[in-house]
Design an enzyme around this catalytic site. Structure first.
Site, PDB file in Angstrom:
ATOM      1  N   LYS A  53       0.282  -1.509  -0.379  1.00  0.00           N
ATOM      2  CA  LYS A  53      -0.603   0.029  -0.276  1.00  0.00           C
ATOM      3  C   LYS A  53       0.968   1.298  -0.502  1.00  0.00           C
ATOM      4  O   LYS A  53       1.142   2.170  -0.927  1.00  0.00           O
ATOM      5  CB  LYS A  53      -0.579   0.261   1.242  1.00  0.00           C
ATOM      6  CG  LYS A  53      -1.638   1.778   1.894  1.00  0.00           C
ATOM      7  CD  LYS A  53      -2.482   1.273   2.008  1.00  0.00           C
ATOM      8  CE  LYS A  53      -1.516   1.449   4.164  1.00  0.00           C
ATOM      9  NZ  LYS A  53      -1.493   3.302   4.069  1.00  0.00           N
ATOM     10  N   ASN A  54       1.913   1.227   0.763  1.00  0.00           N
ATOM     11  CA  ASN A  54       2.722   2.518   1.251  1.00  0.00           C
ATOM     12  C   ASN A  54       3.740   2.649  -0.280  1.00  0.00           C
ATOM     13  O   ASN A  54       4.033   4.033  -0.448  1.00  0.00           O
ATOM     14  CB  ASN A  54       3.669   2.602   2.296  1.00  0.00           C
ATOM     15  CG  ASN A  54       2.359   2.727   3.798  1.00  0.00           C
ATOM     16  OD1 ASN A  54       1.252   3.117   3.226  1.00  0.00           O
ATOM     17  ND2 ASN A  54       2.520   2.163   4.973  1.00  0.00           N
TER      18      ASN A  54
ATOM     19  N   CYS B  98      -5.129  12.944  13.106  1.00  0.00           N
ATOM     20  CA  CYS B  98      -5.707  11.509  13.084  1.00  0.00           C
ATOM     21  C   CYS B  98      -5.454  11.322  13.850  1.00  0.00           C
ATOM     22  O   CYS B  98      -5.170  11.524  15.070  1.00  0.00           O
ATOM     23  CB  CYS B  98      -5.281  10.966  11.363  1.00  0.00           C
ATOM     24  SG  CYS B  98      -3.656  10.027  11.869  1.00  0.00           S
TER      25      CYS B  98
ATOM     26  N   ARG C 282      -0.249  14.994  13.005  1.00  0.00           N
ATOM     27  CA  ARG C 282       0.359  14.580  11.478  1.00  0.00           C
ATOM     28  C   ARG C 282       0.659  15.994  10.792  1.00  0.00           C
ATOM     29  O   ARG C 282      -0.090  15.605   9.792  1.00  0.00           O
ATOM     30  CB  ARG C 282      -0.040  13.649  11.081  1.00  0.00           C
ATOM     31  CG  ARG C 282      -0.218  12.437  11.769  1.00  0.00           C
ATOM     32  CD  ARG C 282      -0.776  11.704  11.841  1.00  0.00           C
ATOM     33  NE  ARG C 282       0.180  10.527  10.452  1.00  0.00           N
ATOM     34  CZ  ARG C 282       0.143   9.307   9.044  1.00  0.00           C
ATOM     35  NH1 ARG C 282      -1.613   9.713   9.282  1.00  0.00           N
ATOM     36  NH2 ARG C 282       0.865   8.625   8.153  1.00  0.00           N
TER      37      ARG C 282
ATOM     38  N   ASP D 231       4.253   0.635  11.746  1.00  0.00           N
ATOM     39  CA  ASP D 231       3.242   0.137  11.869  1.00  0.00           C
ATOM     40  C   ASP D 231       3.550  -1.529  12.455  1.00  0.00           C
ATOM     41  O   ASP D 231       2.405  -2.087  11.374  1.00  0.00           O
ATOM     42  CB  ASP D 231       3.381   0.061   9.803  1.00  0.00           C
ATOM     43  CG  ASP D 231       3.616   1.779   9.632  1.00  0.00           C
ATOM     44  OD1 ASP D 231       2.616   2.189   9.891  1.00  0.00           O
ATOM     45  OD2 ASP D 231       3.748   1.891   7.987  1.00  0.00           O
TER      46      ASP D 231
ATOM     47  N   ARG E 193      -8.903  -0.545   3.934  1.00  0.00           N
ATOM     48  CA  ARG E 193      -7.722   0.557   3.543  1.00  0.00           C
ATOM     49  C   ARG E 193      -6.664  -0.390   3.149  1.00  0.00           C
ATOM     50  O   ARG E 193      -6.109   0.414   2.400  1.00  0.00           O
ATOM     51  CB  ARG E 193      -7.559   1.111   5.032  1.00  0.00           C
ATOM     52  CG  ARG E 193      -8.909   2.206   5.339  1.00  0.00           C
ATOM     53  CD  ARG E 193      -8.697   3.414   6.358  1.00  0.00           C
ATOM     54  NE  ARG E 193      -7.430   4.465   5.055  1.00  0.00           N
ATOM     55  CZ  ARG E 193      -6.904   5.697   5.989  1.00  0.00           C
ATOM     56  NH1 ARG E 193      -7.730   5.755   7.187  1.00  0.00           N
ATOM     57  NH2 ARG E 193      -6.051   6.205   5.581  1.00  0.00           N
TER      58      ARG E 193
END
Ligand code: EPU
Length: 435
Positions: free
Chosen positions: A22-23, A116, A121, A318, A410
């Site tokens: 994803k990243n 968030c 952030r 993460d 997500r």
């Protein structure tokens, strides 16, 4: 809204294949805004965040064709330049269109993402970097209004870290903008994450001239134009780590095929020190097999170990929540500190509903294992927190109901299917209590 029903108590067994990252995919797809020609991306994971980005790219005038895990983009040089709050609020990574829009279309209006669930952030470093390239940046009514100078962006030198380390998407933004700027840009204290290397490789194949990706110093010689090209999204190191931790937590045997072991050396070192056996292979040697990693059942309960999150190659923030879940199976006391996001502990009270007994002091969580978890209804708060709750559910006695799994959707491609493939009892259903 969906929820997961997780029945605990069964060690995971088997093999699954890592999805595309994803990243890595998010900034690599945002980069298509820079390209004159079409770009083709393979191994694009099917994730809500990617779908949000496709919609944003389309709103910016891009043609986006999705066929399974293959995505083709083509972006005209002129078109809209705004990323509105409704999109940026939903997905913070939308901010990655700022650099490309500014470089190719000369201007951008991108809403400030704000905080968030991970805490504050800011994007001050993104703005600092783009300012160093000559952009005029004003923040009005919660919107960043960026304008390139009359002759276009020009190279500059910028130091891109805060007290919490470098910035991944900030480095991506400045690198993308600099690749079309006039002259040479130097990014000091650049993020060293593999996702930056993947982005730089894509840009270089498209005609950019970027040196030093993967190190803390990037040198970018601007070019006139970038053409598109083809690329494959690299495997998701965080998904791989999550699946391996699920295997280790359940005392199972889990192999993740087609992953990148060299991006997870910090986790492998922890497994080694904790007494969790693992093996790795592939590396092209065995009949062209792609690299794989496997955790194996531990002979004795693992030792829990202190961990502090750091930018790559340190322990990734993460994986912090999943590591904390794993620690409940180990013996001893562990301090788990998040130096990247000091407030990323929303999973702690939920893990405690399952009996984890974790104490939080500031940016540190203290866990004393082993504990016997017992299933309960819990609320997912963010992507990685949700994964930690599912992992905990796999060892808890009885049933764990994880609500709000849209957070998981997500960033994890078909997690419940992969866990079921490994023998985990995880069922997705519509949450009857959701509106
Ligand atoms: N920071 C600043 N100023 C900035 C930018 C960042 O002070 O202008 C601070 C942040 O507040 C944080 C630290 O620097 O304390 C690192 O943030 P970074 O900018 O590196 O995070 P990011 O690029 O916005 C990416 C991942 C996150 C991951 C972080 C850290 C993407 C799309 N997101 O975010 O992934 O946690 O790097 O590795 O690549 C996730 O996948 O669950 C996730 C949150």
């Amino acid at each position: 809204m969906d929820r997961f029903l997780v029945e605990g108590g069964r060690p995971l067994q088997g093999a699954v294949t890592a999805s595309g990252s994803k990243n890595a995919a998010l900034p690599m797809l945002a980069a298509s805004l820079l390209f004159e020609g079409p770009a083709v991306y393979r191994r694009v994971p099917d994730l809500a965040d990617l779908r949000t980005l496709f919609r944003l790219l389309q709103d910016l005038g891009a043609e986006v064709q999705v066929q399974g895990d293959r995505v083709q983009t083509e972006v005209p040089s002129h078109g809209p330049t705004e990323a509105p709050y409704e999109v940026v609020r939903k997905m913070r990574a939308s901010v990655a269109v700022l650099g490309p829009l500014l470089a190719r279309r000369g201007r951008a209006r991108v809403s400030l993402p704000g905080g968030c669930v991970l805490g504050d952030r800011p994007i001050d470093l993104h703005l600092k970097g783009l300012h160093a390239l000559g952009a005029d940046l004003q923040v009005r009514h919660g919107i960043v209004e960026a304008q390139a100078p009359a002759g276009g962006l020009r190279g500059g030198t910028v130091y891109l870290a805060s007290s919490r380390g470098s910035t991944v998407l900030g480095t991506a933004n400045v690198m993308m903008a600099a690749s079309l700027a006039k002259g040479v840009t130097v990014i000091e204290a650049a993020a060293e994450e593999p996702e930056i290397e993947a982005l730089a490789a894509l840009l270089n194949r498209a005609g950019a001239c970027i040196h030093g990706a993967g190190s803390h110093r990037l040198e970018i010689e601007g070019v006139e134009a970038l053409h598109g090209g083809e690329c494959e999204i690299p495997p998701d190191r965080i998904e791989t780590g999550t699946l391996l931790l699920a295997g280790a937590l359940t005392r199972g045997r889990v192999r993740v095929n087609d992953c990148r072991p060299d991006e997870l050396t910090v986790l492998l070192d922890l497994f080694h020190r904790a007494g969790v056996p693992f093996a790795q292979g592939g590396d092209g040697g065995e009949a062209g097999l792609r690299p794989w990693l496997e955790v194996q059942p531990w002979p004795n309960p693992p030792r829990v170990l202190d961990v502090a999150t750091r930018p790559f190659p340190g322990f990734p923030t993460d994986l912090q929540a999943q590591w904390l879940a794993f620690c409940t199976a180990g013996e001893g006391l562990a301090l788990v500190t998040d130096t990247v996001y000091p407030d990323r502990f929303m999973h702690v009270p939920e893990l405690n509903r399952l009996g984890a007994g974790i104490r939080r002091e500031g940016n540190t969580a203290l866990v004393v294992g082993p504990v016997r978890l017992s299933g309960a209804p819990v609320l997912a708060s963010d992507l990685r927190a949700s994964a930690a709750l599912v992992l905990a559910g796999l060892v808890a006695s009885g049933q764990t109901i994880v609500r709000r799994v849209y957070h998981l959707d997500r960033g994890y491609e078909a997690l419940e299917e992969k866990l079921r493939q490994l023998g985990g009892r995880v069922v997705r259903e519509r949450d009857p209590e959701s509106p």
